[in-house]
Design an enzyme around this catalytic site. Structure first.
Site, PDB file in Angstrom:
ATOM      1  N   VAL A 112       0.863  -1.180   0.000  1.00  0.00           N
ATOM      2  CA  VAL A 112       0.000   0.000   0.000  1.00  0.00           C
ATOM      3  C   VAL A 112       0.894   1.222   0.000  1.00  0.00           C
ATOM      4  O   VAL A 112       1.840   1.312   0.790  1.00  0.00           O
ATOM      5  CB  VAL A 112      -0.929   0.027   1.226  1.00  0.00           C
ATOM      6  CG1 VAL A 112      -1.836   1.256   1.180  1.00  0.00           C
ATOM      7  CG2 VAL A 112      -1.759  -1.252   1.296  1.00  0.00           C
ATOM      8  N   CYS A 113       0.620   2.164  -0.905  1.00  0.00           N
ATOM      9  CA  CYS A 113       1.352   3.425  -0.965  1.00  0.00           C
ATOM     10  C   CYS A 113       2.852   3.176  -1.106  1.00  0.00           C
ATOM     11  O   CYS A 113       3.288   2.380  -1.936  1.00  0.00           O
ATOM     12  CB  CYS A 113       1.001   4.265   0.265  1.00  0.00           C
ATOM     13  SG  CYS A 113       1.423   6.014   0.128  1.00  0.00           S
ATOM     14  N   THR A 114       3.671   3.811  -0.259  1.00  0.00           N
ATOM     15  CA  THR A 114       5.117   3.677  -0.396  1.00  0.00           C
ATOM     16  C   THR A 114       5.654   2.361   0.163  1.00  0.00           C
ATOM     17  O   THR A 114       6.878   2.158   0.190  1.00  0.00           O
ATOM     18  CB  THR A 114       5.831   4.851   0.302  1.00  0.00           C
ATOM     19  OG1 THR A 114       5.366   4.961   1.647  1.00  0.00           O
ATOM     20  CG2 THR A 114       5.578   6.149  -0.435  1.00  0.00           C
TER      21      THR A 114
END
Length: 338
Positions: A112-114
């Site tokens: 998720v995300c970074t």
């Protein structure tokens, strides 16, 4: 729900670390936990959290999370979920080493995300197509040229590896996994409970057309951008827009690209598609009416645009992504609209 066949998503291990984004953790966890309730099976997903040392971690917002166990003691999961956050900027070497050693054995790798930065650092995105939060996509691509980074979609599934953009995109990705594991009915029930759509397609853009392009500095060009969003059914040719900006078509096209980062034609295409999506989700207008209102002219032109960008025809998009309470009227669709 007792009549549903019992299926299982198996063990889900969520990695946590100092500086993790709390919603990257809790968003997907709420989806998987909700799926257990919806399926009527507490063991449909067996959720655990683990930190590098086994101790509590402090999230980027200051909350403290207490994991279930240390990574060294974690059994091999079927789904390994790696969230993002400020802690990915200088990651714990123990975490990277553990991911490098144990990531390949997971049936599904999810970020998720970074969190994609951590997967890439562990060599788990090599040769794969991936995404991350748009603000960090260039960093991911620069640091890991062996990864095909696409900053546009909200999530990408490449084989057993799935990567997603920011917080809400992690929820979308988790819903898609629930649908794969336990069926659409369970995923839809969870989405309704969380008051989100089931589920945005992975190739949907991370943000709106107006946000994905820069706002022009010069007032005539800003006015043109506003005009486009308010007149999607009008003449939005370069010649017409240039006349409104009181510039020659050639000068207008060059200036628009320089100040917004996209050509006028590409910007118009994005705004029209976004408006069409919104009307399909929120209005009772027919596909033909929406086609005219958004400047496509015919349902076939709208269908081609949807299939090219979203991989779904307008009618199918409405069936999947309109909120259940919307009550859109039934339409008599031509065969090429379905």
């Amino acid at each position: 729900m007792s009549g549903r066949p019992r299926r299982s998503g198996g063990d889900v291990l969520v990695v946590v670390f100092d500086g993790v984004q709390s919603l990257d953790v809790t968003g997907p966890v709420e989806v998987f936990a909700g799926a257990c309730l919806s399926a009527g099976d507490p063991g449909a997903y067996r959720l655990r959290t683990a930190s590098p040392g086994g101790g509590p971690v402090r999230t980027s917002s200051g909350l403290t999370l207490v994991p279930d166990l240390a990574l060294a003691d974690a059994p091999a999961p079927e789904t390994l979920l790696v969230p993002g956050g400020q802690g990915t900027r200088a990651p714990d070497s123990l975490l990277i080493d553990w991911l490098r050693a144990h990531g390949p054995s997971a049936r599904r790798l999810v970020s998720v995300c970074t969190g994609a930065m951590l997967l890439a650092e562990a060599g788990l995105l090599r040769g794969r197509r991936a995404t991350t939060h748009w603000a960090y996509s260039h960093t991911l691509a620069r640091r890991h040229p062996d990864t095909d980074v696409d900053p546009g979609p909200i999530y990408i599934r490449d084989g057993h590896v799935s990567t997603s953009a920011g917080v809400t995109a992690g929820i979308d990705l988790a819903l898609s996994l629930v649908e794969e594991d336990l069926g659409r009915d369970v995923a839809l029930d969870v989405a309704r409970h969380l008051v989100v759509f089931l589920h945005r397609p992975g190739n949907q853009a991370q943000f709106s057309a107006q946000l994905s392009a820069q706002t022009a500095q010069r007032e005539p060009l800003r006015d043109v951008q506003q005009w486009i969003s308010e007149h999607t059914d009008g003449d939005l040719s370069v010649a017409s827009l240039a006349e409104r900006a009181r510039l020659s078509p050639r000068h207008f096209a060059r200036a628009f690209l320089a100040e917004t980062g996209v050509t006028p034609g590409r910007y118009v295409d994005r705004v029209r598609l976004e408006q069409a999506r919104r009307l399909l989700e929120e209005s009772n207008d027919s596909v033909a009416e929406i086609s005219r209102a958004c400047g496509y002219g015919t349902p076939e032109a709208l269908r081609r645009a949807f299939v090219r960008v979203l991989g779904s025809a307008p009618a199918e998009y409405r069936r999947r992504f309109r909120p259940p309470s919307g009550g859109a009227r039934r339409e008599q669709l031509a065969p090429d609209e379905a």
